[in-house]
Design a protein around this motif. Structure first.
Motif, short mmCIF file in Angstrom:
data_model
loop_
_atom_site.label_atom_id
_atom_site.label_comp_id
_atom_site.label_asym_id
_atom_site.label_seq_id
_atom_site.Cartn_x
_atom_site.Cartn_y
_atom_site.Cartn_z
N TYR A 1 10.07 34.64 33.15
CA TYR A 1 9.75 33.14 33.61
C TYR A 1 9.11 32.41 32.38
N ALA A 2 9.32 32.96 31.20
CA ALA A 2 8.96 32.25 30.04
C ALA A 2 10.12 31.17 29.88
N ASN A 3 11.24 31.43 30.37
CA ASN A 3 12.37 30.39 30.51
C ASN A 3 12.01 29.04 31.12
N TRP A 4 11.09 29.30 32.40
CA TRP A 4 10.68 28.13 33.01
C TRP A 4 9.63 27.27 32.60
N ILE A 5 9.16 27.64 31.12
CA ILE A 5 8.24 26.82 30.47
C ILE A 5 9.06 25.63 29.70
N GLY A 6 8.96 24.71 30.22
CA GLY A 6 9.60 23.63 29.49
C GLY A 6 11.09 23.42 29.80
N ASN A 7 11.60 24.35 30.70
CA ASN A 7 13.04 24.12 31.04
C ASN A 7 13.18 24.51 32.66
N SER A 8 14.33 24.28 33.37
CA SER A 8 14.40 24.98 34.62
C SER A 8 15.75 25.27 34.77
N PRO A 9 15.99 26.52 34.48
CA PRO A 9 17.08 27.20 34.69
C PRO A 9 17.88 27.11 36.00
N LYS A 10 19.02 26.88 36.18
CA LYS A 10 19.70 26.87 37.68
C LYS A 10 20.03 28.21 38.13
N PHE A 11 19.90 28.63 39.40
CA PHE A 11 20.20 29.68 40.03
C PHE A 11 21.57 29.49 40.69
N PRO A 12 22.33 30.56 40.95
CA PRO A 12 22.01 31.80 40.34
C PRO A 12 22.29 32.05 39.06
N CYS A 13 21.60 32.94 38.47
CA CYS A 13 21.54 33.39 36.92
C CYS A 13 21.38 34.79 36.76
N ILE A 14 22.01 35.19 35.67
CA ILE A 14 21.88 36.51 34.96
C ILE A 14 20.82 36.66 34.00
N GLY A 15 19.95 37.27 34.12
CA GLY A 15 18.83 37.92 33.35
C GLY A 15 18.80 39.12 32.57
N LEU A 16 18.75 38.92 31.31
CA LEU A 16 18.88 40.17 30.35
C LEU A 16 17.37 40.46 29.98
N LEU A 17 16.75 41.42 30.15
CA LEU A 17 15.26 41.87 29.71
C LEU A 17 15.46 42.80 28.51
N ASN B 1 32.03 28.68 30.43
CA ASN B 1 31.07 27.58 30.77
C ASN B 1 29.62 28.12 31.30
N LEU B 2 28.70 28.52 30.34
CA LEU B 2 27.54 29.20 30.45
C LEU B 2 26.35 28.35 29.91
N ASP B 3 25.39 28.35 30.54
CA ASP B 3 24.04 27.82 29.75
C ASP B 3 23.27 28.93 29.60
N LEU B 4 22.84 29.12 28.15
CA LEU B 4 22.07 30.20 27.79
C LEU B 4 20.68 29.80 27.57
#
Ligand code: KG4
Ligand code: ZN
Length: 333
Positions: free
Chosen positions: A120-136, A291-294
């Motif tokens: 969720y650090a990605n939702w600070i200042g951004n709003s990624p679209k679902f569905p998405c793949i997360g790599l921790l 066609n991917l947003d990182l």
């Protein structure tokens, strides 16, 4: 809505104040006291020592976060706290403090899974679209997750042994580099040749979404039996280690994105601060015309912090009775 976030799962004591509506989050303060200087002296984290340091700093850190944000306790709408996974002594410091504040200030308490917090650090200042793949990719975790929305997600795979960050740290230790090893290896790698040493990349071609990094550590351990190698080829070895960790991470993440037909990839965790990892991800996406947003959090939000914990709480506002909340050191995704 103003949320006070508290994070103490490992060696950091962190508090942050965030404000926002559902999709626009603003960080008013993000304070971190780390005992990592102390840990670097011992080459790693000593759990009891970490917890003792956290006990000393938790109240000053929370006070500092509120002061910097110019927010008084009455204005806080909810308290979010990491309740797992992590070191039990460390988690207890944050959880018990949050429970006490929730009780005396009469504020709702939102428990947050540290692993989800990283994403969720990605939702600070951004709003990624679902569905998405997360790599921790952190010191304790290497996980691939398919997020369908804020509350539905599916674990796809993860490491079978060491985590990516743990592998950086263990290889650094073998090379007599200080803790934490990731930034040290990365710094030395800049001047090295990533192809200088042929290092193993176990499971890179397996059809699942699992990883394995312990073979790499073993290979490095045999190489550095020759101490002159650390002296004469330090940068080459660091570059080769970094590359051997990065390659499977990119390959499996992009495989998951293609298979899940998603258009968004989000990274999280300390290792996602690695510049080479980010640039190679971008390069591969470009070269393969995907066609991917990182999305990658700002470097200071990749490693442990409380802003990411409060950010997760904005989207999953499940509150808990403060008397009932228990720290859970082995909490999973
Ligand atoms: O997310 P994090 O702060 O704590 C955990 O939840 O584990 O991650 C810490 C890990 C350590 O293993 C550290 O060596 C690694 O992240 N790390 C890096 C970099 N910065 C931190 N690894 C590679 N490159 C970096 N720039
Ligand atoms: Zn973490």
């Amino acid at each position: 809505m103003i949320i006070l976030g508290i994070e103490t799962s490992c060696d950091e004591t962190a508090a942050a104040v965030l404000t926002g509506k559902t999709n626009k989050i603003e960080v008013l303060s993000n304070v971190i006291a780390s005992s990592s200087l102390l840990q670097s002296k011992f080459g790693g984290i000593i759990p009891e020592q970490a917890a003792r340091e956290q006990l000393k700093s938790i109240i000053p850190v929370i006070k500092e976060a509120l002061d910097q944000a110019e927010v008084i306790p009455e204005k806080v709408d909810a308290i979010a706290v990491t309740y797992g996974p992590g070191l039990i002594g460390s988690l207890l410091v944050g959880v018990e403090t949050a429970k006490t504040l929730s009780w005396i200030w009469n504020k709702p308490l939102i428990p947050v899974n540290h692993l989800l917090g990283h994403f969720y650090a990605n939702w600070i200042g951004n709003s990624p679209k679902f569905p998405c793949i997360g790599l921790l990719v952190s010191g304790g975790h290497t996980d691939l997750v398919l997020f369908k929305n804020h509350s539905e997600y599916e674990y796809l795979g993860g490491t079978r042994d060491d985590a990516a960050g743990e592998c950086f740290d263990k290889c650094a230790r073998l090379m007599d580099l200080p803790y934490p090893g990731g930034p040290e290896i990365s710094k030395n790698a800049q001047a090295g040749n990533p192809k200088a040493f042929k290092l193993p990349r176990p499971m890179i071609n397996s059809k699942n979404f699992d990883f394995s990094f312990s073979g790499l550590k073993t290979a490095v351990s045999s190489l550095v039996e020759d101490k002159s190698l650390i002296l004469n080829q330090k940068t080459d070895l660091c570059a080769s280690i970094e590359q051997a960790i990065i390659d499977p991470l990119i390959k499996k993440t992009l495989l998951a994105a293609k298979k899940g037909r998603v258009k968004t990839v989000i990274l999280g965790g300390g290792v996602s601060a690695n510049k080479k990892l980010i640039s190679e991800f971008k390069e591969t996406i470009r070269n393969e015309k995907l066609n991917l947003d990182l999305f990658v959090p700002a470097a200071e939000l990749c490693t442990d912090n409380a802003a990411m914990i409060a950010a997760r709480a904005f989207f999953e506002k499940k509150t808990v009775d403060s008397e009932k909340l228990q720290a859970n050191p082995s909490l999973g995704l």
